[in-house]
Design a protein around this motif. Structure first.
Motif, mmCIF file in Angstrom:
data_model
loop_
_atom_site.group_PDB
_atom_site.id
_atom_site.type_symbol
_atom_site.label_atom_id
_atom_site.label_comp_id
_atom_site.label_asym_id
_atom_site.label_seq_id
_atom_site.Cartn_x
_atom_site.Cartn_y
_atom_site.Cartn_z
ATOM 1 N N LEU A 134 0.837 -1.203 0.000
ATOM 2 C CA LEU A 134 0.000 0.000 0.000
ATOM 3 C C LEU A 134 0.870 1.251 0.000
ATOM 4 O O LEU A 134 0.575 2.211 -0.716
ATOM 5 C CB LEU A 134 -0.956 0.009 1.187
ATOM 6 C CG LEU A 134 -1.885 1.218 1.258
ATOM 7 C CD1 LEU A 134 -2.747 1.321 0.005
ATOM 8 C CD2 LEU A 134 -2.754 1.152 2.504
ATOM 9 N N ALA A 135 1.935 1.238 0.763
ATOM 10 C CA ALA A 135 2.836 2.389 0.783
ATOM 11 C C ALA A 135 3.424 2.627 -0.608
ATOM 12 O O ALA A 135 3.513 3.778 -1.066
ATOM 13 C CB ALA A 135 3.951 2.166 1.803
ATOM 14 N N ARG A 136 3.781 1.554 -1.302
ATOM 15 C CA ARG A 136 4.326 1.689 -2.652
ATOM 16 C C ARG A 136 3.267 2.232 -3.612
ATOM 17 O O ARG A 136 3.537 3.110 -4.426
ATOM 18 C CB ARG A 136 4.846 0.345 -3.130
ATOM 19 C CG ARG A 136 5.368 0.300 -4.549
ATOM 20 C CD ARG A 136 6.613 1.155 -4.779
ATOM 21 N NE ARG A 136 7.720 0.785 -3.954
ATOM 22 C CZ ARG A 136 8.717 -0.008 -4.309
ATOM 23 N NH1 ARG A 136 8.734 -0.541 -5.496
ATOM 24 N NH2 ARG A 136 9.696 -0.268 -3.469
ATOM 25 N N LEU A 137 2.051 1.698 -3.527
ATOM 26 C CA LEU A 137 0.956 2.167 -4.379
ATOM 27 C C LEU A 137 0.695 3.647 -4.157
ATOM 28 O O LEU A 137 0.550 4.415 -5.112
ATOM 29 C CB LEU A 137 -0.312 1.347 -4.112
ATOM 30 C CG LEU A 137 -1.575 1.833 -4.825
ATOM 31 C CD1 LEU A 137 -1.404 1.762 -6.340
ATOM 32 C CD2 LEU A 137 -2.775 1.036 -4.373
ATOM 33 N N GLU A 138 0.632 4.066 -2.909
ATOM 34 C CA GLU A 138 0.368 5.460 -2.598
ATOM 35 C C GLU A 138 1.477 6.369 -3.113
ATOM 36 O O GLU A 138 1.219 7.462 -3.604
ATOM 37 C CB GLU A 138 0.151 5.648 -1.101
ATOM 38 C CG GLU A 138 -1.175 5.063 -0.650
ATOM 39 C CD GLU A 138 -1.386 5.100 0.836
ATOM 40 O OE1 GLU A 138 -0.404 5.255 1.603
ATOM 41 O OE2 GLU A 138 -2.559 4.959 1.251
ATOM 42 N N ALA A 139 2.722 5.907 -3.047
ATOM 43 C CA ALA A 139 3.842 6.698 -3.586
ATOM 44 C C ALA A 139 3.727 6.843 -5.103
ATOM 45 O O ALA A 139 3.957 7.944 -5.640
ATOM 46 C CB ALA A 139 5.173 6.044 -3.215
ATOM 47 N N VAL A 140 3.357 5.780 -5.774
ATOM 48 C CA VAL A 140 3.190 5.848 -7.233
ATOM 49 C C VAL A 140 2.046 6.792 -7.596
ATOM 50 O O VAL A 140 2.184 7.616 -8.504
ATOM 51 C CB VAL A 140 2.938 4.421 -7.812
ATOM 52 C CG1 VAL A 140 2.468 4.501 -9.258
ATOM 53 C CG2 VAL A 140 4.196 3.586 -7.700
ATOM 54 N N LEU A 141 0.935 6.686 -6.889
ATOM 55 C CA LEU A 141 -0.204 7.554 -7.165
ATOM 56 C C LEU A 141 0.126 9.013 -6.903
ATOM 57 O O LEU A 141 -0.318 9.910 -7.640
ATOM 58 C CB LEU A 141 -1.422 7.123 -6.329
ATOM 59 C CG LEU A 141 -2.014 5.763 -6.696
ATOM 60 C CD1 LEU A 141 -3.112 5.377 -5.699
ATOM 61 C CD2 LEU A 141 -2.527 5.754 -8.119
ATOM 62 N N GLU A 142 0.897 9.262 -5.868
ATOM 63 C CA GLU A 142 1.286 10.640 -5.553
ATOM 64 C C GLU A 142 2.167 11.225 -6.654
ATOM 65 O O GLU A 142 1.981 12.368 -7.081
ATOM 66 C CB GLU A 142 2.027 10.683 -4.212
ATOM 67 C CG GLU A 142 2.335 12.092 -3.758
ATOM 68 C CD GLU A 142 2.980 12.117 -2.381
ATOM 69 O OE1 GLU A 142 4.037 12.766 -2.244
ATOM 70 O OE2 GLU A 142 2.442 11.470 -1.472
ATOM 71 N N ARG A 143 3.105 10.440 -7.138
ATOM 72 C CA ARG A 143 3.979 10.904 -8.235
ATOM 73 C C ARG A 143 3.200 11.106 -9.528
ATOM 74 O O ARG A 143 3.545 11.982 -10.326
ATOM 75 C CB ARG A 143 5.124 9.928 -8.463
ATOM 76 C CG ARG A 143 6.280 10.180 -7.525
ATOM 77 C CD ARG A 143 7.450 9.296 -7.835
ATOM 78 N NE ARG A 143 7.436 8.288 -6.774
ATOM 79 C CZ ARG A 143 7.606 7.005 -6.945
ATOM 80 N NH1 ARG A 143 7.837 6.513 -8.127
ATOM 81 N NH2 ARG A 143 7.550 6.170 -5.939
ATOM 82 N N ALA A 144 2.176 10.289 -9.736
ATOM 83 C CA ALA A 144 1.399 10.382 -10.960
ATOM 84 C C ALA A 144 0.506 11.633 -10.954
ATOM 85 O O ALA A 144 0.085 12.083 -12.013
ATOM 86 C CB ALA A 144 0.537 9.139 -11.137
ATOM 87 N N GLY A 145 0.278 12.148 -9.757
ATOM 88 C CA GLY A 145 -0.480 13.378 -9.609
ATOM 89 C C GLY A 145 -1.914 13.232 -9.879
ATOM 90 O O GLY A 145 -2.706 13.958 -10.202
#
Length: 85
Positions: free
Chosen positions: A74-85
């Protein structure tokens, strides 16, 4: 053989998009312990073996379950989503 509980079809069934997203976040964050979590872990384990990151399915499943318990996916998913904007 792998220590996962046998799942009934209904335990793996999804619902609507919002419900599925909520459930997936719970599984990835370590908040849900269910047959669906086992299915996610087994799928990830197979990917680790096929990708050459683990030698055996048992080893990969142990790694996958540990990562889920810690909420790392989940932490990895949230980091990817944050970078994707």
């Amino acid at each position: 053989a792998l220590g996962l509980a046998r799942a009934e079809r209904g335990e793996l069934a999804g619902s609507d998009a919002a419900g599925n997203a909520e459930r997936l976040r719970a599984i990835l964050g370590g908040a849900e312990s269910s047959p669906a979590r086992g299915a996610v872990a087994l799928n990830a384990a197979a990917g680790l073996v096929v990708g050459g990151k683990a030698r055996t399915l048992e080893e990969a499943l142990e790694e996958s379950l540990a990562a889920l318990a810690q909420g790392l996916p989940l932490a990895r998913l949230e980091a990817v989503l944050e970078r994707a904007g």
